[in-house]
Design an enzyme around this catalytic site. Sequence first.
Site, short mmCIF file in Angstrom:
data_model
loop_
_atom_site.label_atom_id
_atom_site.label_comp_id
_atom_site.label_asym_id
_atom_site.label_seq_id
_atom_site.Cartn_x
_atom_site.Cartn_y
_atom_site.Cartn_z
N GLY A 1 40.64 3.89 18.33
CA GLY A 1 39.36 3.42 17.80
C GLY A 1 38.33 4.52 17.77
N GLU B 1 4.59 17.83 18.54
CA GLU B 1 3.56 18.71 19.12
C GLU B 1 3.22 19.80 18.12
OE1 GLU B 1 4.92 20.00 23.01
OE2 GLU B 1 5.94 18.11 23.30
N THR C 1 10.59 22.34 20.92
CA THR C 1 11.40 23.19 20.05
C THR C 1 11.62 22.60 18.65
OG1 THR C 1 12.54 24.10 21.95
CG2 THR C 1 13.67 24.31 19.84
N TYR D 1 0.47 17.69 32.24
CA TYR D 1 0.88 18.92 32.92
C TYR D 1 0.78 20.08 31.95
CZ TYR D 1 4.82 16.34 30.97
OH TYR D 1 5.61 15.57 30.17
N TRP E 1 8.32 14.46 34.01
CA TRP E 1 9.07 15.50 33.31
C TRP E 1 9.56 16.48 34.36
CZ3 TRP E 1 11.23 16.30 28.71
CH2 TRP E 1 11.80 17.58 28.51
N TRP F 1 20.51 18.80 28.15
CA TRP F 1 21.07 20.07 28.62
C TRP F 1 21.25 20.09 30.15
CZ3 TRP F 1 16.18 19.76 26.29
CH2 TRP F 1 15.08 19.96 27.13
N GLY G 1 12.08 15.15 18.77
CA GLY G 1 11.15 16.29 18.62
C GLY G 1 11.13 17.17 19.85
N GLY G 2 9.98 17.18 20.55
CA GLY G 2 9.82 18.08 21.69
C GLY G 2 9.33 19.44 21.21
N MET H 1 1.09 13.71 28.41
CA MET H 1 1.73 14.90 29.00
C MET H 1 0.72 15.58 29.94
SD MET H 1 4.11 16.35 25.91
CE MET H 1 2.95 16.21 24.57
#
Length: 429
Positions: A102, A171, A132, A238, A381, A46, A129-130, A236
């Site tokens: 093509g 997660e 969300t 943080y 991140w 994004w 994943g992540g 991770m």
Amino acid sequence: MHFLGLLSTLSVFTVASASVIDHKHHIRRDSSKSNSTRNVAYYSNWDIYSAKYLVTDIPASDLTHLIYAFANINSTTGEVTLSDEYADLQYQYPGDDASLPGTNVYGNIKQLFLLKKKQRNLKTMISIGGGTYSKNMVPVLASESLRETFAKSAVDIVSNLGFDGIDIDYESISSSTQMEQFLDLLNKTRTKLDTFTANISASPFSLSFAAPMGSSNYDLLDFPNMDKYLDFWNLMGYAYTGSWNTESGHQASLFNSSTDPLSTPVDSNTSIHYYIAHGATPSKLVLGCPLYGAAFNNTSGPGKPFDGLGTEGSFGQAGIWNYNQLPAPGFNATTVELPEIGASYSYDAQKKYMISYDTPNIAAVKAEYTKKMGLGGLMWWEVSMDKTGISSLISTAAKKFGGASALDQSLNNLNYPTSVYDNLRAGFA
Ligand SMILES: *[C@@H]1O[C@H](CO)[C@@H](O)[C@H](O)[C@H]1NC(C)=O
Ligand SMILES: *[C@@H]1O[C@H](CO)[C@@H](O)[C@H](O)[C@H]1NC(C)=O
Ligand SMILES: *[C@@H]1O[C@H](CO)[C@@H](O)[C@H](O)[C@H]1NC(C)=O
Ligand SMILES: *[C@@H]1O[C@H](CO)[C@@H](O)[C@H](O)[C@H]1NC(C)=O
Ligand SMILES: *[C@@H]1O[C@H](CO)[C@@H](O)[C@H](O)[C@H]1NC(C)=O
Ligand SMILES: *[C@@H]1O[C@H](CO)[C@@H](O)[C@H](O)[C@H]1NC(C)=O
Ligand SMILES: *[C@@H]1O[C@H](CO)[C@@H](O)[C@H](O)[C@H]1NC(C)=O
Ligand SMILES: *[C@@H]1O[C@H](CO)[C@@H](O)[C@H](O)[C@H]1NC(C)=O
Ligand SMILES: CC(=O)N[C@H]1CO[C@H](CO)[C@@H](O)[C@@H]1O
């Protein structure tokens, strides 16, 4: 946890499957590269929207691995699917000519491949994943046939889109039964990945896991068995503090503070020692660091009560500031560094507003720590939020590790003979 920024409309898309033949010989992973330092960054699909940060903006020379976030999971079929077909496959970068005949891929995927051609030790991985999409994995984990589909379709994404590996960001593991299911998912994914690399005569590709910090999050992990399947763990390191706490604190503290323990409810060093004591290989542990700040409002400083995270932040995310937008505009803040605990923050005494974030000095402390502990490097991140020049945390860490040439030099793969995309199969010649 990994959270999303502002999202555009999502479209779910599955790349066509290319079948992979079984192979009979067993593949061993390249252990010689497991102790060379990695500098790993996530890039979010994004970023092309709100941040207007393109793949071509990534300072790749300071990195060894770029992890593309995130692919989604179809909870009914188990298939790993792209989360934004437009950003991933279609967005036109300068020089893209979508009128060519093509079946061709453009968007971020093409640019990732071009980066790999420019910098041969940059390995790209797809993160599945992540924060969300993790919930979509729950039913998939519970079914052997869906786990099989997950593994196959994840490797299809790798083989069709030209990645060098897979990162699984689930997660989080919620029971010992689910831990066993997750191990089987790793086994199946590892097996399919190794089969694919054998077929194309490439070196084994990487498999990593976005790993939780803080005892309540990692208690259920089967460290030795996960470690067997993983090339590295993306710790991770943080989001240690936030709205759920009663006191403000350091969101990514390296050490526990003996003088102000309320400010460090979680610290990296305690978690890392736990991982190692329970069977994780130190050189596979990659310590994640934030390229963002986490705010606390109405507080007199770290370890003190606060009231809310405030309403301000980057891109409308209240309480979250991109590192490259700090010092936050409109505040009169003083930055305080606490190298003894590996943390720093800014504080506006009039507005009683604190932002916990890492400065270049603190990034250097963390790089030094990973060297001393024999860890596998640092992870970031995420890359679009870094500053440039001497204020860049990614580059500060790379320098501390001895410069780009001291980082992992293992080569990426450019040969994807089974890709469904003509231009990628031709290596964007
Ligand atoms: C890995 O560690 C061994 C032993 O310390 C060392 O000899 C070797 O050069 C290291 N490999 C890399 C790629 O750094
Ligand atoms: C999952 O896949 C099924 C079968 O292809 C499809 O009908 C369904 O819409 C997909 N679910 C999502 C959320 O895309
Ligand atoms: C997956 O598990 C099976 C059964 O335990 C084992 O024989 C196989 O070696 C494992 N695969 C990998 C890639 O480790
Ligand atoms: C942090 O330090 C405080 C004060 O020395 C101590 O009470 C606490 O147990 C420590 N926490 C950890 C996780 O080491
Ligand atoms: C790091 O953690 C270990 C294990 O809990 C502990 O013994 C050590 O004192 C910690 N180091 C610091 C500087 O807090
Ligand atoms: C927050 O700060 C404002 C302004 O300093 C003050 O008026 C308010 O009472 C504070 N709220 C709390 C809950 O501390
Ligand atoms: C902090 O809270 C006060 C109200 O207590 C509010 O006026 C102020 O805007 C908040 N600060 C931020 C940065 O949102
Ligand atoms: C900024 O904050 C410092 C320290 O709190 C204070 O001395 C100074 O007067 C402030 N400046 C402005 C412009 O508010
Ligand atoms: C099933 C499969 O993916 N087979 C491929 C193995 O690799 C060769 C090239 O080395 C391809 O031609 C096959 O299609």
